[in-house]
Design a protein around this motif. Structure first.
Motif, PDB file in Angstrom:
ATOM      1  N   ASP A  29      64.112  48.050  29.496  1.00 30.31           N
ATOM      2  CA  ASP A  29      65.188  46.910  29.046  1.00 30.31           C
ATOM      3  C   ASP A  29      64.374  45.598  29.544  1.00 30.31           C
ATOM      4  O   ASP A  29      64.421  44.614  28.550  1.00 30.31           O
ATOM      5  CB  ASP A  29      66.270  47.263  29.815  1.00 30.31           C
ATOM      6  N   GLN A 115      65.162  49.116  17.956  1.00 30.53           N
ATOM      7  CA  GLN A 115      65.926  50.174  17.577  1.00 30.53           C
ATOM      8  C   GLN A 115      65.307  51.563  17.952  1.00 30.53           C
ATOM      9  O   GLN A 115      65.694  52.175  18.487  1.00 30.53           O
ATOM     10  CB  GLN A 115      65.645  50.452  15.791  1.00 30.53           C
ATOM     11  N   HIS A 117      64.376  51.933  21.066  1.00 25.69           N
ATOM     12  CA  HIS A 117      64.837  51.797  22.365  1.00 25.69           C
ATOM     13  C   HIS A 117      66.248  52.266  22.502  1.00 25.69           C
ATOM     14  O   HIS A 117      66.695  52.765  23.376  1.00 25.69           O
ATOM     15  CB  HIS A 117      64.312  50.734  23.106  1.00 25.69           C
ATOM     16  N   ASP A 118      66.754  52.112  21.301  1.00 30.02           N
ATOM     17  CA  ASP A 118      68.324  52.600  21.175  1.00 30.02           C
ATOM     18  C   ASP A 118      68.433  54.052  21.344  1.00 30.02           C
ATOM     19  O   ASP A 118      67.703  54.754  21.021  1.00 30.02           O
ATOM     20  CB  ASP A 118      68.535  52.417  19.807  1.00 30.02           C
ATOM     21  N   ARG A 120      70.366  56.359  20.611  1.00 33.24           N
ATOM     22  CA  ARG A 120      70.329  56.989  19.365  1.00 33.24           C
ATOM     23  C   ARG A 120      69.246  57.322  18.585  1.00 33.24           C
ATOM     24  O   ARG A 120      69.105  58.484  18.181  1.00 33.24           O
ATOM     25  CB  ARG A 120      71.682  56.422  18.365  1.00 33.24           C
TER      26      ARG A 120
END
Length: 127
Positions: A29, A115, A117-118, A120
């Motif tokens: 993060d 995306q 690291h998202d 989902r």
């Protein structure tokens, strides 16, 4: 007895590897926040000198993620970071002010990295 010791050593090694991977993952993060901050300067910066400096930082950070992420099981993040790195390299090779189109492309490459690291998007990755 030897099988028991070997099984214990394997389990211990796997636990250590998982702990290292978890440590890497917990820092993503922050690393991605720094990447985004540099990309935001590239995309929105007013002064060519500031944009050039931010582009250098973005290139270095993307390079770092491209090399390290796959080692910890984040293959998609590594691939997307490599694409961002190569794009940044192509921009620095030309040493010209960035067009609006190139700035928008930078934002698109950044979105691809983020995306990955998202949670989902990571559902199919190890972890």
């Amino acid at each position: 007895m030897e099988d028991t010791v070997m099984a214990h050593n394997t389990q211990t090694l796997e636990e250590k590897i998982e702990a290292i991977r978890a440590s890497y993952a917990s820092g993503l993060d922050d690393r991605l926040g720094e990447l985004k901050a540099a990309a935001d300067l590239v995309v929105q910066g007013d002064l060519d000198e500031d944009v050039s400096r931010a582009l250098s930082v973005l290139h270095f950070q993307a390079h770092s993620l491209a090399g390290s992420a796959p080692s910890f099981g984040f293959e998609a993040l590594g691939n997307a970071s490599r694409k961002l790195e190569l794009f940044c390299q192509s921009l620095t090779d030309h040493d010209q002010p960035l067009s609006i189109h190139k700035r928008q492309e930078t934002a698109g490459y950044l979105d691809s990295v983020l995306q990955c690291h998202d949670p989902r998007a990571r559902a199919g990755q190890r972890g």
